[in-house]
Write an enzyme that holds these catalytic residues in place. Structure first.
Site, PDB file in Angstrom:
ATOM      1  N   GLY A 161       0.787  -1.229   0.000  1.00  0.00           N
ATOM      2  CA  GLY A 161       0.000   0.000   0.000  1.00  0.00           C
ATOM      3  C   GLY A 161       0.819   1.278   0.000  1.00  0.00           C
ATOM      4  N   SER A 162       2.030   1.223  -0.552  1.00  0.00           N
ATOM      5  CA  SER A 162       2.835   2.454  -0.540  1.00  0.00           C
ATOM      6  C   SER A 162       2.201   3.541  -1.418  1.00  0.00           C
ATOM      7  CB  SER A 162       4.273   2.173  -0.987  1.00  0.00           C
ATOM      8  OG  SER A 162       4.322   1.846  -2.351  1.00  0.00           O
ATOM      9  N   ASN A 163       1.499   3.135  -2.463  1.00  0.00           N
ATOM     10  CA  ASN A 163       0.844   4.143  -3.313  1.00  0.00           C
ATOM     11  C   ASN A 163      -0.410   4.701  -2.658  1.00  0.00           C
ATOM     12  OD1 ASN A 163       2.277   4.478  -6.019  1.00  0.00           O
ATOM     13  ND2 ASN A 163       2.355   2.256  -5.622  1.00  0.00           N
ATOM     14  N   MET A 208      -4.099  -6.919  -7.326  1.00  0.00           N
ATOM     15  CA  MET A 208      -3.524  -7.973  -8.170  1.00  0.00           C
ATOM     16  C   MET A 208      -4.558  -9.001  -8.626  1.00  0.00           C
ATOM     17  SD  MET A 208      -0.690  -6.851  -8.646  1.00  0.00           S
ATOM     18  CE  MET A 208       0.907  -6.285  -8.155  1.00  0.00           C
ATOM     19  N   ARG A 209      -5.685  -8.520  -9.067  1.00  0.00           N
ATOM     20  CA  ARG A 209      -6.710  -9.406  -9.631  1.00  0.00           C
ATOM     21  C   ARG A 209      -7.137  -8.838 -10.974  1.00  0.00           C
ATOM     22  NH1 ARG A 209      -8.179 -14.105  -6.407  1.00  0.00           N
ATOM     23  NH2 ARG A 209      -7.367 -13.570  -4.363  1.00  0.00           N
ATOM     24  N   ILE A 268     -10.052  -8.002 -13.065  1.00  0.00           N
ATOM     25  CA  ILE A 268     -11.474  -7.874 -12.778  1.00  0.00           C
ATOM     26  C   ILE A 268     -12.284  -8.038 -14.064  1.00  0.00           C
ATOM     27  CG2 ILE A 268     -11.131  -6.583 -10.653  1.00  0.00           C
ATOM     28  CD1 ILE A 268     -11.698  -4.060 -12.029  1.00  0.00           C
ATOM     29  N   ASN A 275      -6.093   2.668 -13.172  1.00  0.00           N
ATOM     30  CA  ASN A 275      -5.133   1.666 -12.708  1.00  0.00           C
ATOM     31  C   ASN A 275      -3.719   2.237 -12.802  1.00  0.00           C
ATOM     32  OD1 ASN A 275      -4.161  -1.011 -11.978  1.00  0.00           O
ATOM     33  ND2 ASN A 275      -3.522  -1.225 -14.113  1.00  0.00           N
ATOM     34  N   HIS A 293       0.170   1.188 -13.233  1.00  0.00           N
ATOM     35  CA  HIS A 293       0.952   0.049 -13.714  1.00  0.00           C
ATOM     36  C   HIS A 293       2.436   0.415 -13.724  1.00  0.00           C
ATOM     37  CE1 HIS A 293       1.618  -3.739 -15.751  1.00  0.00           C
ATOM     38  NE2 HIS A 293       2.522  -3.098 -16.457  1.00  0.00           N
TER      39      HIS A 293
HETATM   40  C1  GAR Z   1       2.832  -0.908  -7.699  1.00  0.00           C
HETATM   41  O1  GAR Z   1       4.151  -0.918  -8.191  1.00  0.00           O
HETATM   42  C2  GAR Z   1       1.839  -0.994  -8.844  1.00  0.00           C
HETATM   43  O2  GAR Z   1       2.258  -0.330  -9.994  1.00  0.00           O
HETATM   44  C3  GAR Z   1       1.792  -2.477  -9.059  1.00  0.00           C
HETATM   45  O3  GAR Z   1       1.779  -3.025  -7.774  1.00  0.00           O
HETATM   46  C4  GAR Z   1       2.563  -2.194  -6.916  1.00  0.00           C
HETATM   47  C5  GAR Z   1       1.795  -1.945  -5.639  1.00  0.00           C
HETATM   48  O4  GAR Z   1       2.630  -1.381  -4.681  1.00  0.00           O
HETATM   49  N1  GAR Z   1       0.644  -2.868  -9.814  1.00  0.00           N
HETATM   50  C6  GAR Z   1       0.662  -3.812 -10.751  1.00  0.00           C
HETATM   51  O5  GAR Z   1       1.649  -4.458 -11.016  1.00  0.00           O
HETATM   52  C7  GAR Z   1      -0.662  -4.022 -11.456  1.00  0.00           C
HETATM   53  N2  GAR Z   1      -0.498  -4.892 -12.575  1.00  0.00           N
HETATM   54  P1  GAR Z   1       2.028  -0.768  -3.346  1.00  0.00           P
HETATM   55  O6  GAR Z   1       1.133  -1.841  -2.717  1.00  0.00           O
HETATM   56  O7  GAR Z   1       3.221  -0.467  -2.497  1.00  0.00           O
HETATM   57  O8  GAR Z   1       1.262   0.467  -3.717  1.00  0.00           O
END
Ligand code: GAR
Length: 197
Positions: free
Chosen positions: A13-15, A94-95, A97, A111, A113
């Site tokens: 969940g850093s984002n 990571m699903r 949908i 989303n 990416h």
């Molecule tokens: C992020 O790097 C995001 O771009 C990626 O998961 C990570 C989540 O990090 N998403 C994907 O790869 C989607 N296909 P976070 O949990 O620290 O935010």
């Protein structure tokens, strides 16, 4: 006018943290994060609920693998809709949908990416770019449409790959770029300065 946002994530969940921090620092325009959802009961992203006083909700995916069960998808749709969000942010959800879930919120779902789409869609975007040996990668925010990682691109941020970079170093750089791009895009969406889907 407020701009309620719901975040979905599966991992640390850093984002989501970057978005919540930006909101706390009044850098997110009219956006207000009203709920966080996860398909992992013990995901770090759910701990942010307590830190920022936002409802953090686990919904059982009812199966392993890439997709949620149909019933789980309906549970997500109903619970998300109960917050009347103007925007749903997939931040490491990571699903894959399915169409009814996407159509329930089409034009309101974005989303994040970790590559410069259309290069390196799917899983492990950072590792794919590293293995391929490209010299520039980065991150993308795009509208979610039924085609995986192929919806219209809203914005991107690039990251250069140096010869000395290890995969871990590149991961760090891409995450830093995501933590800048995602709050910036969300602020602009809430201000209405990005063309809707
Ligand atoms: C992020 O790097 C995001 O771009 C990626 O998961 C990570 C989540 O990090 N998403 C994907 O790869 C989607 N296909 P976070 O949990 O620290 O935010």
């Amino acid at each position: 006018m407020t701009y309620p946002i719901v975040i979905l994530g599966s991992g640390r969940g850093s984002n989501a943290d970057a978005l919540l921090k930006a909101e706390a620092n009044k850098q997110l325009g009219a956006a207000k994060i009203v709920a966080i959802f996860s398909d992992h009961e013990d995901a770090g992203i759910l701990e942010l609920g307590q830190k920022y006083q936002v409802p953090a909700i686990y919904i059982d995916p009812q199966r392993k693998g890439a997709r949620l069960s149909d019933e789980a998808e309906q549970n997500y749709i109903d619970r998300i809709a109960s917050f009347s969000p103007k925007l749903i942010v997939l931040a490491g959800f990571m699903r894959i949908i399915k169409r009814p879930f996407i159509e329930a919120f089409e034009g309101r779902m974005i989303n994040l990416h970790p590559s410069l789409l259309p290069s390196f869609p799917g899983m492990n975007g950072i590792g794919q770019a590293y293995e391929h040996g490209v010299k520039v990668t980065g991150c993308t925010v795009h509208w979610v449409t039924p085609e995986l990682d192929a919806g219209p691109i809203i914005d991107q941020k690039e990251v250069r790959i140096q010869d000395k970079d290890t995969l871990e170093m590149l991961e760090k750089k891409v995450h830093i770029s995501e933590h800048q791009l995602l709050p910036d895009v969300v602020a602009r969406l809430s201000q209405g300065t990005i063309k809707p889907l």
